[in-house]
Design a protein around this motif. Structure first.
Motif, PDB file in Angstrom:
ATOM      1  N   PRO A   1      69.983  -2.663  13.261  1.00  0.00           N
ATOM      2  CA  PRO A   1      71.227  -2.096  13.780  1.00  0.00           C
ATOM      3  C   PRO A   1      72.201  -3.090  14.408  1.00  0.00           C
ATOM      4  O   PRO A   1      73.336  -2.716  14.708  1.00  0.00           O
ATOM      5  CB  PRO A   1      70.757  -1.082  14.823  1.00  0.00           C
ATOM      6  N   ARG A   2      71.801  -4.367  14.589  1.00  0.00           N
ATOM      7  CA  ARG A   2      72.703  -5.357  15.190  1.00  0.00           C
ATOM      8  C   ARG A   2      72.630  -6.675  14.438  1.00  0.00           C
ATOM      9  O   ARG A   2      71.592  -7.054  13.920  1.00  0.00           O
ATOM     10  CB  ARG A   2      72.352  -5.615  16.646  1.00  0.00           C
ATOM     11  N   SER A   3      73.765  -7.357  14.446  1.00  0.00           N
ATOM     12  CA  SER A   3      73.849  -8.720  13.934  1.00  0.00           C
ATOM     13  C   SER A   3      74.749  -9.470  14.904  1.00  0.00           C
ATOM     14  O   SER A   3      75.977  -9.401  14.803  1.00  0.00           O
ATOM     15  CB  SER A   3      74.429  -8.734  12.519  1.00  0.00           C
ATOM     16  N   GLY A   4      74.139 -10.120  15.885  1.00  0.00           N
ATOM     17  CA  GLY A   4      74.928 -10.801  16.911  1.00  0.00           C
ATOM     18  C   GLY A   4      75.763  -9.807  17.689  1.00  0.00           C
ATOM     19  O   GLY A   4      75.241  -8.822  18.217  1.00  0.00           O
ATOM     20  N   ASP A   5      77.088 -10.035  17.733  1.00  0.00           N
ATOM     21  CA  ASP A   5      77.966  -9.135  18.480  1.00  0.00           C
ATOM     22  C   ASP A   5      78.545  -8.024  17.604  1.00  0.00           C
ATOM     23  O   ASP A   5      79.533  -7.382  17.945  1.00  0.00           O
ATOM     24  CB  ASP A   5      79.090  -9.921  19.169  1.00  0.00           C
ATOM     25  N   HIS A   6      77.911  -7.777  16.466  1.00  0.00           N
ATOM     26  CA  HIS A   6      78.336  -6.715  15.555  1.00  0.00           C
ATOM     27  C   HIS A   6      77.225  -5.683  15.374  1.00  0.00           C
ATOM     28  O   HIS A   6      76.039  -6.029  15.410  1.00  0.00           O
ATOM     29  CB  HIS A   6      78.699  -7.295  14.182  1.00  0.00           C
ATOM     30  N   LEU A   7      77.629  -4.447  15.149  1.00  0.00           N
ATOM     31  CA  LEU A   7      76.701  -3.383  14.789  1.00  0.00           C
ATOM     32  C   LEU A   7      76.649  -3.331  13.271  1.00  0.00           C
ATOM     33  O   LEU A   7      77.672  -3.533  12.596  1.00  0.00           O
ATOM     34  CB  LEU A   7      77.183  -2.040  15.335  1.00  0.00           C
ATOM     35  N   VAL A   8      75.484  -3.054  12.722  1.00  0.00           N
ATOM     36  CA  VAL A   8      75.329  -2.905  11.279  1.00  0.00           C
ATOM     37  C   VAL A   8      75.242  -1.409  10.989  1.00  0.00           C
ATOM     38  O   VAL A   8      74.413  -0.703  11.564  1.00  0.00           O
ATOM     39  CB  VAL A   8      74.069  -3.633  10.767  1.00  0.00           C
ATOM     40  N   LEU A   9      76.111  -0.950  10.115  1.00  0.00           N
ATOM     41  CA  LEU A   9      76.145   0.462   9.734  1.00  0.00           C
ATOM     42  C   LEU A   9      75.826   0.589   8.251  1.00  0.00           C
ATOM     43  O   LEU A   9      76.076  -0.332   7.468  1.00  0.00           O
ATOM     44  CB  LEU A   9      77.523   1.063  10.014  1.00  0.00           C
ATOM     45  N   CYS A  10      75.278   1.730   7.876  1.00  0.00           N
ATOM     46  CA  CYS A  10      74.999   1.988   6.470  1.00  0.00           C
ATOM     47  C   CYS A  10      75.458   3.397   6.119  1.00  0.00           C
ATOM     48  O   CYS A  10      75.697   4.230   6.999  1.00  0.00           O
ATOM     49  CB  CYS A  10      73.514   1.788   6.155  1.00  0.00           C
ATOM     50  N   ARG A  11      75.580   3.613   4.822  1.00  0.00           N
ATOM     51  CA  ARG A  11      76.062   4.898   4.338  1.00  0.00           C
ATOM     52  C   ARG A  11      75.503   5.108   2.939  1.00  0.00           C
ATOM     53  O   ARG A  11      75.563   4.208   2.104  1.00  0.00           O
ATOM     54  CB  ARG A  11      77.583   4.889   4.270  1.00  0.00           C
ATOM     55  N   ALA A  12      74.979   6.293   2.696  1.00  0.00           N
ATOM     56  CA  ALA A  12      74.588   6.658   1.341  1.00  0.00           C
ATOM     57  C   ALA A  12      75.876   6.885   0.550  1.00  0.00           C
ATOM     58  O   ALA A  12      76.873   7.394   1.082  1.00  0.00           O
ATOM     59  CB  ALA A  12      73.739   7.918   1.348  1.00  0.00           C
ATOM     60  N   VAL A  13      75.854   6.488  -0.710  1.00  0.00           N
ATOM     61  CA  VAL A  13      77.011   6.707  -1.583  1.00  0.00           C
ATOM     62  C   VAL A  13      76.626   7.842  -2.528  1.00  0.00           C
ATOM     63  O   VAL A  13      75.676   7.713  -3.304  1.00  0.00           O
ATOM     64  CB  VAL A  13      77.378   5.433  -2.364  1.00  0.00           C
ATOM     65  N   PRO A  14      77.349   8.964  -2.458  1.00  0.00           N
ATOM     66  CA  PRO A  14      77.010  10.098  -3.304  1.00  0.00           C
ATOM     67  C   PRO A  14      77.345   9.824  -4.771  1.00  0.00           C
ATOM     68  O   PRO A  14      78.142   8.922  -5.067  1.00  0.00           O
ATOM     69  CB  PRO A  14      77.873  11.233  -2.745  1.00  0.00           C
ATOM     70  N   PRO A  15      76.769  10.587  -5.663  1.00  0.00           N
ATOM     71  CA  PRO A  15      77.108  10.416  -7.077  1.00  0.00           C
ATOM     72  C   PRO A  15      78.607  10.645  -7.311  1.00  0.00           C
ATOM     73  O   PRO A  15      79.280  11.288  -6.502  1.00  0.00           O
ATOM     74  CB  PRO A  15      76.290  11.513  -7.773  1.00  0.00           C
ATOM     75  N   ALA A  16      79.110  10.117  -8.412  1.00  0.00           N
ATOM     76  CA  ALA A  16      80.527  10.268  -8.751  1.00  0.00           C
ATOM     77  C   ALA A  16      80.944  11.729  -8.682  1.00  0.00           C
ATOM     78  O   ALA A  16      80.186  12.620  -9.037  1.00  0.00           O
ATOM     79  CB  ALA A  16      80.797   9.707 -10.136  1.00  0.00           C
ATOM     80  N   GLY A  17      82.147  11.955  -8.196  1.00  0.00           N
ATOM     81  CA  GLY A  17      82.690  13.307  -8.069  1.00  0.00           C
ATOM     82  C   GLY A  17      82.446  13.927  -6.706  1.00  0.00           C
ATOM     83  O   GLY A  17      82.973  14.989  -6.403  1.00  0.00           O
ATOM     84  N   GLN A  18      81.653  13.281  -5.877  1.00  0.00           N
ATOM     85  CA  GLN A  18      81.396  13.762  -4.518  1.00  0.00           C
ATOM     86  C   GLN A  18      81.923  12.742  -3.519  1.00  0.00           C
ATOM     87  O   GLN A  18      82.080  11.596  -3.835  1.00  0.00           O
ATOM     88  CB  GLN A  18      79.890  13.972  -4.291  1.00  0.00           C
ATOM     89  N   ARG A  19      82.198  13.171  -2.311  1.00  0.00           N
ATOM     90  CA  ARG A  19      82.666  12.270  -1.265  1.00  0.00           C
ATOM     91  C   ARG A  19      81.589  12.092  -0.249  1.00  0.00           C
ATOM     92  O   ARG A  19      81.443  11.395   0.568  1.00  0.00           O
ATOM     93  CB  ARG A  19      83.924  12.813  -0.587  1.00  0.00           C
TER      94      ARG A  19
END
Length: 161
Positions: free
Chosen positions: A143-161
């Motif tokens: 969750p951290r890289s030095g003074d930065h937070l690391v975020l992640c996100r699942a990418v839905p299949p095409a046609g979804q947001r």
């Protein structure tokens, strides 16, 4: 309008990048680290190298012919890394960031990406709120890289947001 950057956009990209970074680094880092001549030159070199590169995508958001947002990402092995995402402070809360983010997700979907990661400066709570609203969460693996937070996100299949 969201479009792919060209070499002709370089000056405007570097100006917007420097302006946006100043809003969240000011008071946290010495000015030369985000707006000094050496940093601006390093930024220019980085953006120049990314524009037109096969393994990177640089997007520009325009309003009335002016650059108001930029994003850069790379895709490797089904994963995207959003390395830059900036909106001109004069255009915050106008939907520019949302449109730019939607364009990034659509690009990732075209590449078959299933997950994306980014780093955000820890004191930049405005960006963190934006990313959270877009579905980003702390990376459970780091969750951290030095003074930065690391975020992640699942990418839905095409046609979804």
């Amino acid at each position: 309008m969201i479009r792919t950057a060209t070499a002709a956009d370089l000056d405007a990209i570097v100006t917007l990048h420097t302006e946006a970074r100043a809003t969240y680094y000011r008071g946290h880092l010495p000015e030369e680290e985000y707006a000094g001549a050496a940093e601006v030159a390093r930024s220019r070199d980085g953006w120049a190298g990314a524009i037109g590169r096969d393994d990177a995508t640089v997007l520009c958001a325009e309003r009335d012919g002016a650059l108001v947002g930029i994003a850069a990402y790379s895709v490797r092995e089904g994963s995207a890394h959003l390395s830059q995402f900036h909106v001109s402070p004069a255009h915050w809360r106008e939907g520019v960031g949302s449109a730019l983010h939607i364009a990034c997700v659509a690009g990732w979907q075209r590449h078959g990406v299933t997950e994306a990661r980014l780093e955000v400066f820890a004191p930049n709570t405005g960006a963190q709120a934006f990313y959270s609203a877009c579905g980003w969460t702390p990376d459970p693996d780091g969750p951290r890289s030095g003074d930065h937070l690391v975020l992640c996100r699942a990418v839905p299949p095409a046609g979804q947001r």
